[in-house]
Scaffold this active site. Structure first.
Site, mmCIF file in Angstrom:
data_model
loop_
_atom_site.group_PDB
_atom_site.id
_atom_site.type_symbol
_atom_site.label_atom_id
_atom_site.label_comp_id
_atom_site.label_asym_id
_atom_site.label_seq_id
_atom_site.Cartn_x
_atom_site.Cartn_y
_atom_site.Cartn_z
ATOM 1 N N GLY A 154 0.808 -1.413 0.269
ATOM 2 C CA GLY A 154 0.068 0.176 0.041
ATOM 3 C C GLY A 154 0.543 1.231 -0.136
ATOM 4 O O GLY A 154 0.306 2.438 -0.477
ATOM 5 N N PHE B 264 3.434 3.499 -5.467
ATOM 6 C CA PHE B 264 2.824 4.176 -6.448
ATOM 7 C C PHE B 264 1.444 4.139 -6.721
ATOM 8 O O PHE B 264 0.650 4.856 -6.467
ATOM 9 C CB PHE B 264 3.624 4.494 -7.723
ATOM 10 C CG PHE B 264 3.142 5.691 -8.365
ATOM 11 C CD1 PHE B 264 3.363 7.006 -7.923
ATOM 12 C CD2 PHE B 264 3.140 5.535 -9.901
ATOM 13 C CE1 PHE B 264 2.802 7.757 -8.588
ATOM 14 C CE2 PHE B 264 2.602 6.745 -10.468
ATOM 15 C CZ PHE B 264 2.666 7.842 -9.978
ATOM 16 N N GLY C 86 -0.374 1.493 -4.985
ATOM 17 C CA GLY C 86 -0.989 0.925 -3.767
ATOM 18 C C GLY C 86 -1.380 2.150 -3.018
ATOM 19 O O GLY C 86 -2.620 2.126 -2.559
ATOM 20 N N LYS D 153 6.636 5.485 8.063
ATOM 21 C CA LYS D 153 6.524 6.448 6.946
ATOM 22 C C LYS D 153 4.951 6.771 6.575
ATOM 23 O O LYS D 153 4.699 7.852 6.264
ATOM 24 C CB LYS D 153 7.319 5.954 5.833
ATOM 25 C CG LYS D 153 8.833 5.926 6.057
ATOM 26 C CD LYS D 153 9.746 5.410 4.991
ATOM 27 C CE LYS D 153 11.036 5.421 5.047
ATOM 28 N NZ LYS D 153 11.916 4.909 4.146
ATOM 29 N N THR E 183 -1.415 -5.526 -5.254
ATOM 30 C CA THR E 183 -1.058 -4.754 -6.266
ATOM 31 C C THR E 183 0.245 -5.387 -6.899
ATOM 32 O O THR E 183 0.891 -4.849 -7.806
ATOM 33 C CB THR E 183 -0.539 -3.409 -5.771
ATOM 34 O OG1 THR E 183 0.268 -3.602 -4.673
ATOM 35 C CG2 THR E 183 -1.655 -2.776 -5.053
ATOM 36 N N SER E 184 0.624 -6.536 -6.390
ATOM 37 C CA SER E 184 1.696 -7.296 -6.911
ATOM 38 C C SER E 184 3.195 -6.130 -7.267
ATOM 39 O O SER E 184 3.626 -6.335 -8.333
ATOM 40 C CB SER E 184 1.366 -8.050 -8.219
ATOM 41 O OG SER E 184 2.356 -9.061 -8.695
ATOM 42 N N LYS F 286 4.258 -11.449 -14.800
ATOM 43 C CA LYS F 286 2.804 -11.048 -14.636
ATOM 44 C C LYS F 286 2.006 -12.025 -15.077
ATOM 45 O O LYS F 286 1.073 -12.598 -14.500
ATOM 46 C CB LYS F 286 2.688 -9.731 -15.395
ATOM 47 C CG LYS F 286 3.321 -8.409 -14.815
ATOM 48 C CD LYS F 286 2.729 -8.276 -13.250
ATOM 49 C CE LYS F 286 3.347 -6.901 -12.727
ATOM 50 N NZ LYS F 286 3.106 -6.663 -11.447
ATOM 51 N N ALA G 254 -1.987 -1.224 -18.296
ATOM 52 C CA ALA G 254 -0.756 -0.546 -19.031
ATOM 53 C C ALA G 254 0.380 0.096 -18.391
ATOM 54 O O ALA G 254 0.238 0.112 -16.767
ATOM 55 C CB ALA G 254 -1.565 0.561 -20.079
ATOM 56 N N LEU G 255 1.333 0.826 -18.728
ATOM 57 C CA LEU G 255 2.222 1.168 -18.005
ATOM 58 C C LEU G 255 1.745 2.451 -17.189
ATOM 59 O O LEU G 255 1.160 3.361 -17.709
ATOM 60 C CB LEU G 255 3.364 1.851 -18.943
ATOM 61 C CG LEU G 255 4.401 2.825 -18.292
ATOM 62 C CD1 LEU G 255 5.243 1.703 -17.304
ATOM 63 C CD2 LEU G 255 5.509 3.399 -19.384
#
Length: 365
Positions: free
Chosen positions: A58, A61, A63, A89, A126-127, A215, A239-240
């Site tokens: 989490g 970026f 997450g 953090k 989110t792998s 993936k 996508a990216l």
């Protein structure tokens, strides 16, 4: 000696089959139908408990964007991080949000994940695996690591009584690397690339496309466990990912994704998606799963890099030379071979927005 080795391998294989059958039996029985699932609980979940979900990685970026979107939609979000330092953090960035909590759990430890998932209705994985070297973008070893962590998350979901739905972040790379006509027996490959398309294991290995392979393997193992256990699963083939300073925050992932970028660009398959839109897609799919309106795979993108101008602009965004994407300098336009389709996701999000709009209008009557 050879006979002994084969016997040991057979024994280990049978043990693994037995373990999976036990998980499957438990999961199928637990989720056989809604009523059967509810009877397993000591008491029915109230509305607040129904809105408790968990997000792995989490602090990544993507997450953090999913956590923010879930928070906006009124969910109580449990964020998983790897260590206490990350807890401190993340708690600083989420201070003031009463519905976000941070817990430590290891993606390498199924029992740790079961404990973290307990009480949650859904899980977003989110792998977000990264290359420890931080230089090569993504290695062959990392593809195996990502598959194993996804396997652990799925098995933990199957073992956790309260979890019913899981949304896995896959990648468009798991869809687009297919054998081209003339290169194999798959002559006549459809020019439309959508959620039904799968990349080729052999092609990814041959081209050393390790992120695509990771993936692909992760998604395959996730679907296998979901089928065995009866867990509801949806995957989003992204996508990216782009967004504010995305190439700085996710330089390793960006580098790994763009391996093979020239070929993707030539074939009309190089695409990006804004991180906020991707987060919204995750929440939309999850909410659709709750009333069986959403299932299966979804492709998510909002821009295709298909012209010379697109390539030049995108190169500037990622802070790299245009030669990374286009072989000719200056880049020139050329006919493309394939067309990406995200119709399945677009239709789902359109229906969701329409329903939300109708609900808002009814409040005034």
């Amino acid at each position: 000696m050879g006979v002994v080795i084969r016997s040991e391998e057979t024994f280990v294989s049978k043990l693994e089959q037995l373990r999976r059958k036990l998980v499957a039996c438990g999961g199928v029985q637990r989720r056989k139908d809604d009523e059967g699932f509810k009877r397993l609980k000591s008491k029915p979940m109230d509305d607040a408990e129904e809105k408790v979900v968990c997000v792995t990685s989490g602090d990544s970026f993507l997450g953090s964007a999913i956590v923010n979107e879930l928070s906006i939609h009124g969910y109580s979000v449990r964020v998983i991080v790897d260590n206490l330092e990350d807890v401190n953090k993340l708690e600083e960035t989420t201070s003031g949000r009463h519905n976000v909590t941070v817990v430590v759990a290891k993606l390498t430890d199924v029992n740790s994940l079961v404990e973290a998932f307990n009480g949650c209705r859904g899980v977003f994985h989110t792998s977000s695996s990264i290359d420890p070297a931080g230089l090569s973008g993504y290695t062959k070893v990392m593809s195996e690591v990502e598959m194993r962590t996804t396997e652990n998350v799925m098995e933990a979901c199957a073992r956790t009584e309260t979890v019913r739905n899981c949304v896995l972040t896959s990648s468009l790379l798991a869809c687009i690397w297919r054998d081209q006509p003339g290169e194999s027996e798959t002559i006549g490959t459809s020019p439309i690339v959508d959620h039904s398309c799968w990349s080729s294991f052999q092609l990814c290995q041959h081209k050393k496309l390790w992120l695509a392979l990771g993936k692909l393997k992760s998604e395959k193992v996730a679907w296998k466990i979901a089928q065995e256990s009866g867990l509801k699963l949806a995957t989003i083939c992204s996508a990216l990912i782009t967004g504010p300073n995305f190439h700085l925050r996710s330089s390793t992932a960006t580098m790994a994704y763009l391996k093979g970028a020239r070929e993707m660009y030539t074939n009309g398959l190089l695409a990006t998606v804004d991180v906020t839109k991707l987060a919204k897609a995750h929440v939309c799919v999850y909410e659709g799963m709750k009333d069986n309106a959403a299932s299966g795979r979804y492709i998510c993108f909002d821009r295709v890099i298909s012209t010379a101008d697109d390539a030049t602009t995108f190169s500037a965004e990622i802070g790299g030379p245009v030669g990374t994407i286009v072989q000719t300098t200056p880049p020139v336009d050329s006919p493309i071979s394939f067309q990406l389709s995200n119709k399945k996701l677009s239709d789902l999000m359109a229906r969701s927005n329409l329903q939300r709009s109708c609900l808002n209008e009814n409040r005034y009557f």
